[in-house]
Design a protein around this motif. Sequence first.
Motif, short mmCIF file in Angstrom:
data_model
loop_
_atom_site.label_atom_id
_atom_site.label_comp_id
_atom_site.label_asym_id
_atom_site.label_seq_id
_atom_site.Cartn_x
_atom_site.Cartn_y
_atom_site.Cartn_z
N ARG A 59 0.61 -9.80 -3.42
CA ARG A 59 -0.20 -8.70 -3.94
C ARG A 59 -0.73 -9.01 -5.33
NH1 ARG A 59 3.06 -4.53 -4.80
NH2 ARG A 59 5.00 -5.34 -3.92
N ARG A 60 0.05 -9.70 -6.12
CA ARG A 60 -0.40 -10.05 -7.47
C ARG A 60 -1.52 -11.09 -7.43
NH1 ARG A 60 1.88 -13.53 -11.78
NH2 ARG A 60 1.13 -12.70 -13.75
N PHE A 61 -1.45 -12.01 -6.46
CA PHE A 61 -2.47 -13.07 -6.34
C PHE A 61 -3.74 -12.58 -5.65
CE2 PHE A 61 0.59 -16.99 -6.36
CZ PHE A 61 0.88 -16.72 -7.69
N ALA A 62 -3.63 -11.55 -4.84
CA ALA A 62 -4.72 -11.14 -3.95
C ALA A 62 -6.08 -10.99 -4.63
CB ALA A 62 -4.35 -9.85 -3.22
N PRO A 63 -6.18 -10.37 -5.82
CA PRO A 63 -7.50 -10.22 -6.43
C PRO A 63 -8.15 -11.55 -6.84
CG PRO A 63 -5.94 -8.65 -7.36
CD PRO A 63 -5.15 -9.64 -6.56
N ALA A 68 -4.26 -13.50 1.01
CA ALA A 68 -2.85 -13.77 0.73
C ALA A 68 -2.04 -13.23 1.90
CB ALA A 68 -2.41 -13.12 -0.57
N VAL A 69 -1.21 -14.08 2.49
CA VAL A 69 -0.37 -13.70 3.63
C VAL A 69 1.08 -13.63 3.16
CG1 VAL A 69 0.39 -14.31 5.96
CG2 VAL A 69 -1.96 -14.83 5.23
N ALA A 70 1.71 -12.49 3.40
CA ALA A 70 3.12 -12.30 3.03
C ALA A 70 3.96 -12.31 4.30
CB ALA A 70 3.29 -10.98 2.28
N VAL A 71 4.90 -13.26 4.37
CA VAL A 71 5.77 -13.41 5.54
C VAL A 71 7.21 -13.14 5.14
CG1 VAL A 71 6.75 -15.10 7.11
CG2 VAL A 71 4.29 -15.05 6.75
N ASP A 72 7.88 -12.30 5.92
CA ASP A 72 9.30 -12.03 5.67
C ASP A 72 9.95 -11.67 7.00
OD1 ASP A 72 11.08 -11.56 3.04
OD2 ASP A 72 11.75 -10.18 4.60
N ILE A 83 2.71 -0.47 1.98
CA ILE A 83 2.43 0.80 1.28
C ILE A 83 1.91 0.54 -0.13
CG2 ILE A 83 3.52 2.86 0.29
CD1 ILE A 83 5.40 2.84 2.75
N GLU A 84 2.56 -0.40 -0.83
CA GLU A 84 2.15 -0.71 -2.20
C GLU A 84 0.76 -1.36 -2.22
OE1 GLU A 84 3.68 0.24 -4.93
OE2 GLU A 84 5.23 1.19 -3.71
N ALA A 85 0.46 -2.21 -1.23
CA ALA A 85 -0.86 -2.84 -1.17
C ALA A 85 -1.94 -1.80 -0.90
CB ALA A 85 -0.87 -3.91 -0.08
N LEU A 90 -5.71 -2.99 -2.00
CA LEU A 90 -5.85 -4.41 -1.72
C LEU A 90 -6.17 -4.60 -0.25
CD1 LEU A 90 -2.76 -5.73 -3.73
CD2 LEU A 90 -5.17 -5.91 -4.40
N ARG A 91 -7.31 -5.20 0.05
CA ARG A 91 -7.76 -5.34 1.43
C ARG A 91 -7.61 -6.75 1.98
NH1 ARG A 91 -10.51 -0.71 2.75
NH2 ARG A 91 -11.16 0.60 1.00
N ASN A 92 -7.13 -7.68 1.16
CA ASN A 92 -7.03 -9.07 1.61
C ASN A 92 -5.59 -9.56 1.61
OD1 ASN A 92 -6.86 -9.05 -1.20
ND2 ASN A 92 -7.76 -11.09 -1.40
N VAL A 93 -4.63 -8.65 1.80
CA VAL A 93 -3.22 -9.03 1.94
C VAL A 93 -2.79 -8.73 3.37
CG1 VAL A 93 -0.87 -8.76 1.10
CG2 VAL A 93 -2.80 -8.46 -0.47
#
Length: 258
Positions: A59-63, A68-72, A83-85, A90-93
């Motif tokens: 989320r910090r890198f997205a702009p 940015a893909v977050a995998v967990d 929710i935070e995105a 932020l539309r690119n996470v």
Amino acid sequence: MPDHSEAVERAFTKQAPAFEDPEFNRLFTVDADWLFDRLELAEDDLVLDVAAGTGHVARRFAPRVRVAVAVDSTKAMLDRGWIEAKRAALRNVVFMQADAAALPFVDGAFDVVVSRFALHHFEDPAVQVAEMRRVLRPGGRLAVADLICDPDPAIAVTQNRLERLRDPSHTRMLPLDELAALVGGTDVEFRDVERSLEPWLTQAQTSKKAAREIRAALAADLEGGALTGFRPREVDGDPRFLHTMASVIAAGTLLPGP
């Protein structure tokens, strides 16, 4: 492996509601932004955040990047990150549930791969780091940050034992030289961060018995007893301790093969 995966799932499902709250988790939400500040990003980059938790880094890198893909592996953490995105527009996470030991991407799919505060939850972090290298394009950038243990092996054993008491999903914090060698990077930074003991225990919902043992060990250390690696002190009745964070960045030809 299944038993440990279940321990991770339980631990982070419990921690998800407070994970974004700086009152309980200032280390991850505020004090850790410096870890990847020196990582070069381009607006066309595809970034993968591995074992991302709530996707704080993604989320910090997205702009600053294309996607940015977050995998967990823990759905509750990803749900909180989504929710935070959304709250931040932020539309690119992209949030994906997946195992960091078997990433669901083709070789060389990403320009940048990062992982933060995850290695000490892996049973054999070399497996996950090899996967990070696999999905990184030739010439890409790999950045890994984690808590590190005391350089004295005997103290590190105590330190990791107390960490496991607090959170059974903890495996082992690495010493700095081992972390750097595993990632294969020469760009290394580290610093100490002071934390209050009680919010740290509360965040993990540590059992009363384990919390008593941890408090007793740190109190004995403070009074000149056996060293725990936590370097405790008390400030106006508030018991505190130190965690050491480190980040290692490898880029281009510095990256060893899988």
